[in-house]
Motif scaffolding. Structure first.
Motif: not given
Ligand SMILES: C[S@@+](CC[C@H](N)C(=O)[O-])C[C@H]1O[C@@H](n2cnc3c(N)ncnc32)[C@H](O)[C@@H]1O
Length: 269
Positions: A94-99, A123-132, A255-259
């Motif tokens: 869990n929470a291994s990456f910033d993006r 993804t860590q809390a406050g980090g970003t998950v993005a895709a296209a 894109r969205g931010i992990v709460p």
């Protein structure tokens, strides 16, 4: 000898290479971020991350071992690693990456909701998950032109038309991101131009058996393939001589931010 990686590069990799920097910018990648490239293929997105974040640790995962080897050979540094893996079951804590990023992949994954859950988990809390994902129905003209002509010639193959791809229409990625609890969700068109030096430069990559379009061409008899080629040539060049062809290719980026975890009043996190 050509590899599957080379064939992919000629068909789609050259365009994902052009699209990837747009997603990296949209996702706000910063140097030093720990980044995972989910469905890394031949490594286009990882290369774009490394270009703006040279000291970042980047891991690419993809189920195709040939693509993993192709990508790793092009990034012979410890900070950048590719490995065989499945978006639906990531091996990371869990929470291994910033993006956590993914380009042109989620529409191919059997259970994209499960993949997104995994992308959020790592993804860590406050980090970003993005895709296209390409806008196959309207914005990705290279494939749109292909399927328009293929289905006009053989209406029975409509189900193979990539316009039916999941998550490829405006708003679909954003809806999925919101359903999964991501915050500050933004969806935007990411558009590049695909430039072909000649009609053959457009057509010959379809002979590489890459993706649904390449598989369809490979299933045709020689005469049917020729008919399709002639239709496409007429569509793109009219009755005129060969010349360079430029088409737009639009993807939807999200894109969205992990709460951050909610703490009860009076308690400290
Ligand atoms: C169109 S390619 C995109 C590759 C790369 N991201 C790029 O833009 O060049 C789709 C990729 O999704 C990968 N893929 C398919 N199913 C997957 C899954 N369950 N988990 C991760 N990747 C997957 C494929 O192996 C392939 O490399």
């Amino acid at each position: 000898m050509f590899s599957a990686g080379d064939a992919y590069q000629r068909f789609m990799g050259r365009w994902s290479r052009a699209l990837a920097p747009l997603l990296v910018k949209f996702a706000g990648v910063r140097d030093g971020d720990a980044v995972i490239d989910v469905g890394s293929g031949t490594g286009a997105l990882t290369a774009a991350v490394v270009a703006v974040a040279p000291s970042s640790r980047v891991i690419g995962i993809d189920p195709a071992a040939t693509f993993v080897a192709f990508a790793q050979a092009r990034h012979p540094v410890d900070r950048v690693r590719f490995e065989v893996g499945d978006a639906q079951q990531l091996r990371f804590l869990n929470a291994s990456f910033d993006r956590t990023l993914s380009i042109l992949v989620l529409n191919f994954v059997q259970d994209p909701a499960k993949a997104l859950d995994e992308m959020i988990r790592v993804t860590q809390a406050g980090g970003t998950v993005a895709a296209a994902v390409w806008d196959y129905g309207q914005g990705m003209e290279m494939l749109r032109v292909f399927w328009d002509e293929a289905t006009a010639l053989t209406p029975a193959i409509d189900a193979r038309d990539e316009r039916h791809m999941p998550l490829s229409r405006k708003g679909e990625l954003a809806a999925l991101w919101r359903e999964h609890g991501l915050q500050d969700v933004v969806e935007e068109p990411l558009t590049i131009q695909t430039r072909f030096v000649s009609f053959d430069d457009y057509w010959s990559p379809f002979l590489e058996k890459q993706g649904p379009a390449g598989e369809y061409v490979a299933s045709l008899r020689a005469g049917e393939r020729d008919q399709l080629r002639l239709r496409l040539r007429r569509r793109l060049l009219g009755d005129g001589p060969d010349r360079p062809i430029t088409l737009d290719a639009r993807a939807w980026g999200v894109r969205g931010i992990v709460p951050r975890p909610v703490t009860a009043p009076g308690l400290t996190a």
